[in-house]
Structures are given as structure tokens and as C-alpha cells.
Design a protein around this motif. Structure first.
Motif, PDB file in Angstrom:
ATOM      1  N   PHE A   6       0.829  -1.204   0.000  1.00 59.64           N
ATOM      2  CA  PHE A   6       0.000   0.000   0.000  1.00 59.64           C
ATOM      3  C   PHE A   6       0.864   1.255   0.000  1.00 59.64           C
ATOM      4  O   PHE A   6       0.548   2.235  -0.647  1.00 59.64           O
ATOM      5  CB  PHE A   6      -0.951   0.004   1.197  1.00 59.64           C
ATOM      6  N   ARG A   7       1.977   1.194   0.737  1.00 57.81           N
ATOM      7  CA  ARG A   7       2.858   2.361   0.750  1.00 57.81           C
ATOM      8  C   ARG A   7       3.595   2.502  -0.585  1.00 57.81           C
ATOM      9  O   ARG A   7       3.689   3.589  -1.145  1.00 57.81           O
ATOM     10  CB  ARG A   7       3.876   2.249   1.883  1.00 57.81           C
ATOM     11  N   LEU A   8       4.082   1.357  -1.095  1.00 58.53           N
ATOM     12  CA  LEU A   8       4.906   1.439  -2.312  1.00 58.53           C
ATOM     13  C   LEU A   8       4.066   1.677  -3.572  1.00 58.53           C
ATOM     14  O   LEU A   8       4.530   2.325  -4.515  1.00 58.53           O
ATOM     15  CB  LEU A   8       5.768   0.187  -2.446  1.00 58.53           C
ATOM     16  N   PHE A   9       2.849   1.149  -3.575  1.00 63.49           N
ATOM     17  CA  PHE A   9       1.995   1.415  -4.742  1.00 63.49           C
ATOM     18  C   PHE A   9       1.446   2.839  -4.708  1.00 63.49           C
ATOM     19  O   PHE A   9       0.954   3.354  -5.695  1.00 63.49           O
ATOM     20  CB  PHE A   9       0.845   0.412  -4.820  1.00 63.49           C
ATOM     21  N   PHE A  10       1.501   3.436  -3.526  1.00 63.28           N
ATOM     22  CA  PHE A  10       0.972   4.792  -3.375  1.00 63.28           C
ATOM     23  C   PHE A  10       1.973   5.851  -3.832  1.00 63.28           C
ATOM     24  O   PHE A  10       1.583   6.952  -4.210  1.00 63.28           O
ATOM     25  CB  PHE A  10       0.593   5.010  -1.903  1.00 63.28           C
ATOM     26  N   VAL A  11       3.268   5.513  -3.789  1.00 67.32           N
ATOM     27  CA  VAL A  11       4.271   6.510  -4.199  1.00 67.32           C
ATOM     28  C   VAL A  11       4.129   6.778  -5.704  1.00 67.32           C
ATOM     29  O   VAL A  11       3.683   5.909  -6.457  1.00 67.32           O
ATOM     30  CB  VAL A  11       5.719   6.067  -3.858  1.00 67.32           C
TER      31      VAL A  11
END
Lengths: 255, 312
Positions: free
Chosen positions: A90-95
Motif C-alpha cells: 500500500f505504501r509502495l503502490f501509493f508513491v
């Protein structure tokens, strides 16, 4: 694309500072080569000398080099699952970076680590163990293609497996299975069990078999470059097949 | 308006996760998103972040359409994930450097932001340590720092205080207040009603994939409150006292049970003082209690569920 070098450096650094992975990828093959060559040195009757080089030793090192090159992609799975499938996704796909570019950068980092591993084996065995590698161009091409094949096979496993455990189990089955069929652990399994298919696998049916065949014909057995290139092309075709499969599965999963 | 979600529908197989959800987030506010498990909060956040697509409806963030391909909006957004999602094999500073870099920061600006955000979450002395050596609360703070390093204008916090000690929770709540004071818009979800009540300027209650109520805490309470109730224990209960209480303007009913009086008034009449004065004139008051609904009552009334029912 401007974050590609950042992601690449991030994974390269993490992979190069992962002590367990470094030992398995860099230390273990060197140890196994030294142990196997020491065992082989005790049995001089089995030596096959060609062009002034001990073909038994060369064959052992070739098996080690390409087996470990094919294992290389397994480490990629260990990074892809926690980062791109589990909570961190969720964090990495959000960047603000395309996730395919992100995965590609991680994969390239893993490939470079695998390539450095192969390079280290080649340099050390050439300098310290007097191993002759034959045609350098074929050797380099085979190493690159084997690493590519391994990584796309493992990326395919990452895409189709439900979780990391399943991907690792499939990876172990495929890498160890193909290595065993290719002759890494027990020589030709066809010598142990009388099944023609096992002979076929040993001679032609695994990445290890094709890499060994190519190396032998490029530098040692009759210098038949045609056969060497044929094996290289077979490995390339398998790589292309897995690139297509990962592309298709990736599209299907996205849909 | 920073965010506008209009008629959002999201269907998973037979399950409608979002059923015409409408949600607006105004610039500078701290919006609390409340809802029981399965109400669609997480789906709404994922659509808002562009992590998943929607079946229909329209989402705009900073005036731009938001979808899974729009990376531009995310440049100004931060997401604090429910779980700690920092890299355990990197130091706190390396984590911040990486996440800052992914948002395009570099050089002196990145280093200055890292310093500032480490001070903000009070982890400066731990900058070069790996998160594996941190307490749970410190890991949560680093998790928040990684979402702030690029100085987003809009921060989404998805249950950032789950499973941490009270001290760390207070630290995080204070941080949210400071973040909001700097002008950052915050969307905050939590299972803890008191947190939402403490830090949010406006609250949206979700249930069954829809926003069923919104407003400040007082506005939400007003939506469910139909009468003000005072429970009074008189030192001496008399018919005169009962009659005089009934005659106070706005009093709807007086129920007497021994010395106990339950007096219901119309909302907004502010009868408490008048009731106490009357009781004092007729023998005195042994005790009293003015019932006022809280956010928990609002939630229970609107959804028929307790917020933490399914938490375990």
C-alpha cells in the motif's frame, strides 16, 4: 522513470548487505566448488584432459556456475512478496512511480547481484583453480541468458503464487528439480534409474543441460560452435517464453 | 475542496463494498472517518489513494481526476498505513531518504526534510538505528515520518494507533494536531471514538458502503438527540416540587420514583439550572446527573453497531 535508479540502488544495496543471501549466493558456490574439486582431485583416474585442461574440473565448475545463476531469481521473490504483495504494497503502490517500473528496477538489481556472483566464480576459479572457460563470448552470453531466464521464471512464480510460501515451494521444486535432472547432485540420474526420459533431461531438458552443452561445444568437445549457439538459442527461447508469460499474467492480474 | 467523491460504487463479486458513497474533504480540516468493520472505509481510502479502481462514480483530488494511473495527485498526498511498512533492514534515516527520494526529493532539500521530520516524531537520536531495535510506538512514529517527509498537503491516516501503548498514542494524537496546525488536511480513521472526538474537526459516519451522517461532534449529537434528560435525587420528594418542575418552560415530562426524578426537556432549553433552583427551594438536592449523548451513542444510534464490537 526518473526514480528508476533510486529503486535500483535501494534493492541493490539491500541485496548486497543481506548477509544470509550473500553467503548463499557468493560464499556457498565457492565453498562447494573447492570441496568438489578437492574430491575430484583425489580420483585422478576420472580425469579427462583436453587441450591441457582437466575437463572433469571444468565440468564441475560449469555445473556450479550455472546452477547458482539459475537459483539467483529465487532471492528476488523474497523481496517482491513483502514489498509488492503484502502490507508494504500500500505504501509502495501509493508513491508516484509506476509499479511495473518499480518491479523492473528491483529485478534488474537482483540480476546484477547474480551477475556479480557469476563473475566472482569465474574470476576466482580462473585465477586460483586454473579453470579454462573456453569461448568468453559464449560464456558471457550463457551467464546473462541463464540469469535472465531465472529471473523471469521467478517473476512468473511471483505472479501466479498465492503467497511467498507457495512461491518459494515452487521455486525450490523447479530450481532443485532441474538441477538434479541436469546432473548437479548425482551425475546423470539416468545412470541411477533406467528411464530414457532422465537421460534426455540430463543431456537436453534443463537450463543446466543446455548451458553445459553449449560450453562444452564452444570450447572443448570438438569446437562445434553451431551446437553451442543452438543451445544458447534454446535458452534464449525459453527466456522469451517466460517474458511473454509474465507479460500476459501481469495483464490478466491487472484486469 | 481537496477531495470530492461522488456516487462511488465498488463491487467485489457479490459484495457491494461502496454503494454510492459521497464524501467531501475541505482544505485544512481534520476529517474523521468512522465506520464498523466492513463499512467500506478501507475501500474508500484505497480508491481515494488511487490504489484500486472503482466501478462507477467520480473522484477528484486537488481538482484532478483520481484513478490508478494518476501519479501526479499522489505527489501531494501522504498515506500512513495501518501496519508498520518501513524497511526493517534500513536505518530510520535511510527509510526516510528512500521514501523522500521516491517523491522526487533530493540533495539539501531532502536532508532538511529528514532532519525536520525526525525532530517532529522525536526520533532524531534514533536516526541511524534500524527499526527492528525500536519499540512498537517508535516504529509507528517512523511510519508516520515516512509519510510526511515529502511534506504532503493532504495526509491520510488509516488507524495509526492500533496496538500501541497509551504514551505513544498520545504522542501520535498530538502530532496529528500539529500537522493540522501547519495547514495540512488530514483524513483520519480509527476504531477509537475518543481519538476522533479529540482531534477531528468534522466526522463522517459510514455504514454499508455509504456515508450516513456528517458534521461536528455537536452536530452529530444534535442529529440523534430529541430531548435533554436530567436525573435528580431530591432530599424530599413532594407533590409541590413535582408540579413546579412540570411547570418549567420546555419540560416535557417528570417521572418520580421515590426521591428520584427523571426530567425530560426539549433540546436547547438549558433547563438544568432552573431545575436545580426549584429543587433547592423544596428541600434540597442529594445528587443530579445531566445525560448527554456522546459520539458512541451517535454511532450506535446511526449504525445499530458498537464501533469496537468486531475489533477482537
Amino acid at each position: 522513470m526518473k526514480q528508476f535508479p533510486l529503486v535500483f540502488k535501494h534493492y541493490f544495496k539491500r541485496m548486497m548487505t543481506n548477509k544470509v543471501a550473500l553467503f548463499v549466493q557468493l560464499g556457498l558456490p565457492i565453498i562447494l566448488i573447492i570441496v568438489n574439486l578437492a574430491i575430484a582431485a583425489a580420483d585422478t583416474d576420472a580425469d579427462v584432459m583436453q587441450n591441457g585442461y582437466n575437463m572433469m574440473h571444468t565440468t564441475i565448475v560449469i555445473l556450479m556456475l550455472f546452477s547458482f545463476a539459475f537459483f539467483g531469481g529465487a532471492w528476488l521473490v523474497d523481496y517482491l512478496f513483502p514489498d509488492l504483495t503484502e502490507a508494504r504494497k500500500f505504501r509502495l503502490f501509493f508513491v508516484p512511480i509506476d509499479k511495473r517500473i518499480y518491479a523492473l528496477a528491483a529485478m534488474l538489481a537482483s540480476m546484477i547481484v547474480s551477475f556479480l556472483q557469476s563473475l566472482l566464480i569465474i574470476v576466482l576459479t580462473t585465477v586460483a583453480l586454473n579453470i579454462h572457460w573456453g569461448d568468453v563470448g559464449i560464456l558471457a552470453a550463457l551467464v546473462v541468458v541463464t540469469i535472465l531466464l531465472s529471473h523471469f521464471v521467478h517473476y512468473f512464480l511471483y505472479l501466479v503464487a498465492k503467497n511467498k510460501g507457495q512461491a518459494n515451494a515452487l521455486s525450490n521444486l523447479i530450481t532443485f528439480g532441474l538441477a538434479a535432472l541436469g546432473g548437479l547432485f548425482f551425475g546423470n540420474p539416468g545412470d541411477l534409474v533406467d528411464l530414457p526420459i532422465l537421460n534426455w533431461f540430463h543431456d537436453y531438458g534443463t537450463p543446466l543441460s543446455q548451458a553445459r552443452r553449449s560450453m562444452h561445444y564452444a570450447g572443448f568437445v570438438g569446437d562445434d560452435m553451431g551446437i553451442a549457439i543452438q543451445s544458447l538459442l534454446i535458452l534464449l527461447s525459453a527466456t522469451a517464453l517466460f517474458i511473454c508469460l509474465t507479460f500476459i499474467i501481469g495483464k490478466v492480474k491487472k484486469a | 475542496m481537496i477531495v470530492s467523491m461522488k456516487n462511488i460504487v465498488k463491487i467485489y463479486g457479490d459484495n457491494t463494498a461502496l454503494n454510492n458513497l459521497n464524501l467531501e474533504i475541505r482544505e485544512g480540516e481534520v476529517l474523521g472517518l468512522l465506520g464498523p468493520n466492513g463499512s467500506g472505509k478501507t475501500t474508500a481510502i484505497h480508491i481515494l489513494c488511487g490504489l484500486i479502481g472503482k466501478n462507477s462514480g467520480e473522484v477528484t483530488v486537488f481538482g484532478m481526476p483520481q484513478d490508478t494511473k494518476n501519479l501526479k495527485t499522489r505527489q501531494q498526498m501522504g498515506l500512513v498505513t495501518q501496519e508498520v511498512t518501513v524497511f526493517k533492514d534500513l536505518t530510520a534515516k535511510e527509510n526516510l531518504r528512500y521514501f523522500g527520494g521516491l517523491y522526487g526529493l533530493k540533495g539539501a532539500e531532502l536532508e532538511a526534510n529528514i532532519k525536520e521530520v525526525l525532530e517532529f516524531v522525536e526520533l532524531t537520536d534514533r536516526a541511524n538505528k534500524k527499526p527492528g531495535t525500536f519499540s512498537g510506538g517508535m516504529q509507528r512514529r517512523l511510519n508516520i515520518a515516512c509519510s510526511l517527509v515529502h511534506k504532503p498537503k493532504f495526509l491520510i491516516m488509516d488507524e495509526p494507533t492500533v496496538a500501541i501503548d497509551p504514551q505513544s498514542r498520545n504522542h501520535i494524537l498530538e502530532s496529528v494536531k500539529k500537522i493540522a496546525a501547519r495547514g495540512t488536511t488530514v483524513l483520519y480513521t480509527s476504531h477509537y471514538m475518543e481519538e476522533v472526538q479529540e482531534i477531528c474537526s468534522r466526522i463522517v459516519v459510514m455504514d454499508a458502503g455509504r456515508a450516513i451522517a456528517s458534521g461536528t461532534v455537536d452536530e452529530l449529537i444534535a442529529q440523534i438527540q430529541h430531548e435533554e434528560v436530567v436525573r435528580l435525587t431530591a432530599l424530599a420528594a413532594t407533590d409541590v416540587l413535582t408540579r413546579e418542575l412540570e411547570e418549567i418552560a420546555g419540560v416535557q415530562s417528570v417521572i418520580v420514583n421515590g426521591n428520584e426524578y427523571v426530567i425530560a426537556s426539549t433540546v436547547g432549553t438549558g433547563n438544568l439550572n432552573r431545575i436545580l433552583e426549584t429543587a433547592q427551594r423544596h428541600g434540597g438536592v442529594a445528587g443530579f446527573n445531566a445525560d448527554k449523548p456522546n459520539l458512541e451513542d451517535v454511532f450506535l444510534t446511526l449504525t445499530g453497531k458498537k464501533l469496537r464490537d468486531e475489533e477482537a
